[in-house]
Design a protein around this motif. Structure first.
Motif, mmCIF file in Angstrom:
data_model
loop_
_atom_site.group_PDB
_atom_site.id
_atom_site.type_symbol
_atom_site.label_atom_id
_atom_site.label_comp_id
_atom_site.label_asym_id
_atom_site.label_seq_id
_atom_site.Cartn_x
_atom_site.Cartn_y
_atom_site.Cartn_z
ATOM 1 N N ARG A 80 -22.654 6.669 15.679
ATOM 2 C CA ARG A 80 -22.311 7.464 16.842
ATOM 3 C C ARG A 80 -23.583 8.047 17.442
ATOM 4 N NH1 ARG A 80 -18.974 11.723 14.176
ATOM 5 N NH2 ARG A 80 -20.310 11.105 12.478
ATOM 6 N N ASP A 135 -20.681 17.121 16.355
ATOM 7 C CA ASP A 135 -19.784 16.015 16.012
ATOM 8 C C ASP A 135 -18.375 16.273 16.555
ATOM 9 O OD1 ASP A 135 -21.917 14.836 14.782
ATOM 10 O OD2 ASP A 135 -21.314 15.329 12.748
ATOM 11 N N ALA A 183 -17.211 4.922 16.721
ATOM 12 C CA ALA A 183 -16.673 5.673 15.586
ATOM 13 C C ALA A 183 -15.614 4.840 14.878
ATOM 14 C CB ALA A 183 -16.065 6.981 16.054
#
Lengths: 260, 260, 260
Positions: free
Chosen positions: B29, C119, C28
């Motif tokens: 990511r 995140d 992801a």
């Protein structure tokens, strides 16, 4: 003989990982190759070869099957999924059965958090698929249970109920109904191995306060004193030295009290 | 002068990240851009600008080089890889050498777990490649060692051996042979910096029980009282307030006992 | 009535996840589907259905809105991003407002570490986009503040300053200026909910030493004794049994001392 053949398999797997023949999870990062490691930290590769693979995994106090279980439990407990496919494959090569891996993941859903189990499912799914491990190798969702030591369980439930029953009734109730009267009685993983998984997860995540109860339970379930000590030494590498040294006093205390 | 130029570099890197010019790891990511942060949590971007970049990194008690080391150590210790390429680049810009980053990753393989180091390798590999950092900038896998204080090490080994030698002989043996008679003597990272990395990792992962020994060692190795306090304040941001406040009593205890 | 409709939404979301209609984050890993879980750990899917969705989320002691907040806080605190989009969507379906999610992420930047918030931003960005949640639904970076209890804050600041002011002045100063005189006064998240997020994050990451202060603060802010107990039971599933049992004595101690 078993140790030797398992070790050979272990080294061949390591070699294949270095050659890039590893299980790839879609959208996931791949495990670094030997070449990658040398391009950043040549010493790390040397320690991996000489100390981890060349010495730690060869130590006689804990079987390679047990070391595989301990390592898989630590990675799931710490939610470290990049190396997990490699160690799931290694566990299968070292004699851990698919049904046991399935139970380990289910068990750690409760003992390390639901998302950890979900992330392990994502890794194991591809490993199982690549080895043609289908539903016939998995445990049923529910079925016959192992026998329960009713007296010991009643004692545990009473003690925990007195401590926390008024404060957090849901925790106390689920602990009895879902964990000790269901999860722990599932026959796909021997109680001794289930305890090994639990203790490994506790050490690997720094849950020192919970070690005393579960290490005693593990030793009641057949884990030896020597094996317990090797688990701590093994986890120093896979969960870091601080976790091993924080666990050591609790482990010492349990072992010494049981020797009296 | 050094502080000023480093700060300028730091801000330019931040700008380039906002423009999307960052190291991209395959299958990983990407770090959120400033625009992404504003699309979710505008306050977070304001705090990052005013408090973290605008104040914390400018504080005089800890150099920007040290702050880079502390931040990289915290991210590796917590296995947070998304922001790691950015902070590895920032560390290099702030004067941390490639050989030092290589040693930091190797060191944290032992002090935070093998998989953490492997995940850091994956991030550092691409950073090193993008900056043409090759094998000639890396430490050898093994070679000449720093001198060892044999008396102090013998004392440490005896104490730990008496405590845990019978319980977990493998842990005790590896601690002596691999850590204190090998890893800690590698010359690519100064003992003071190696201690800074260790203490940062301990604070960042809530390993309070191990802080006393390693902070004393860090101060023996040259870390000042003021720097230790700044490390805790810095890590509040990068490892969360609770880790900073759980570490503070242990840090206070060490500093006060050494002042007597 | 509210509980019922929320529950229906919850189950429909679960169904859509099983059908593969979930928010996909670029680069992801996707959350495992029901089919994936059955291909590895059929028991886990049964427990999820019967115990987690079928019982835990239906318990009356904590609203589904609160359970969503607790779960999102735990996932962010533990940096578990794979399931986060699903639970962010569930939170929105269960009545948590976008402005509240934005504040939760900002708050946890401080209480669990900056990278955790980054995140979470990556996950929330796509969820917000898929639901057309734009800047008009987000809190301003700064603006009017909630009123401050100056006497209580002065007392807190004095106590912490006396304890740690000489050891880590930066931590003490930022705690006052950035946390208690700014972050905690942001009006987008009610103090009771902000405390719920904080306590959930502490329990979910094993920060036992910080529970006493923040649970007292949470109860001062309106969290009930029954809700506190349900939070612990809920987090057993989402952060693992050991974290719940390590938190329980601290929670018990706070509740009993307040009852006197």
């Amino acid at each position: 003989m078993k140790l030797f053949s398992a070790t050979v398999l272990s080294l061949s797997i390591v070699a294949s990982a270095a050659d890039g023949q590893q299980t790839i999870i879609e959208g996931a990062r791949a495990m670094p190759t030997t070449e990658d490691i040398r391009a950043v930290a040549p010493a790390l590769e040397k320690y991996a070869k000489d100390v981890v693979r060349g010495d730690l995994w060869q130590r006689p106090g804990l079987s390679v099957r047990d070391r595989s279980i301990v390592t898989v439990a630590a990675l799931i407990a710490r939610d470290q999924t990049v190396e997990l496919p490699y160690y799931l494959n290694l566990a299968l090569d070292n004699g851990v059965k698919p049904i046991e891996l399935s139970e380990i993941i289910t068990h750690l859903g409760f003992y390390t958090g639901w998302a950890n189990a979900m992330d392990a499912v994502a890794a194991a799914k591809d490993v199982f698929k690549s080895r043609n491990i289908g539903a016939d190798h998995l445990p049923p969702a529910s079925g016959p249970q192992l026998p329960l030591d009713e007296a010991a369980e009643a004692q545990r439930a009473t003690r925990v109920g007195e401590q926390f029953g008024k404060i957090t009734p849901s925790l106390v109730q689920y602990t009895t109904d879902v964990l000790f009267r269901d999860l722990w009685l599932r026959p796909g993983l021997a109680p001794r191995d289930r305890s090994l998984v639990t203790v490994s997860a506790l050490v690997a995540t720094g849950q020192v306060a919970q070690i005393t109860y579960h290490l005693n339970r593990a030793m009641d379930n057949g884990l030896t004193k020597e094996e317990a000590g090797e688990v701590v030494g093994h986890l120093a590498f896979y969960a870091g030295w601080p976790n091993a040294f924080s666990a050591a006093p609790a482990v010492k205390d349990v072992i010494e009290k049981r020797s009296r």
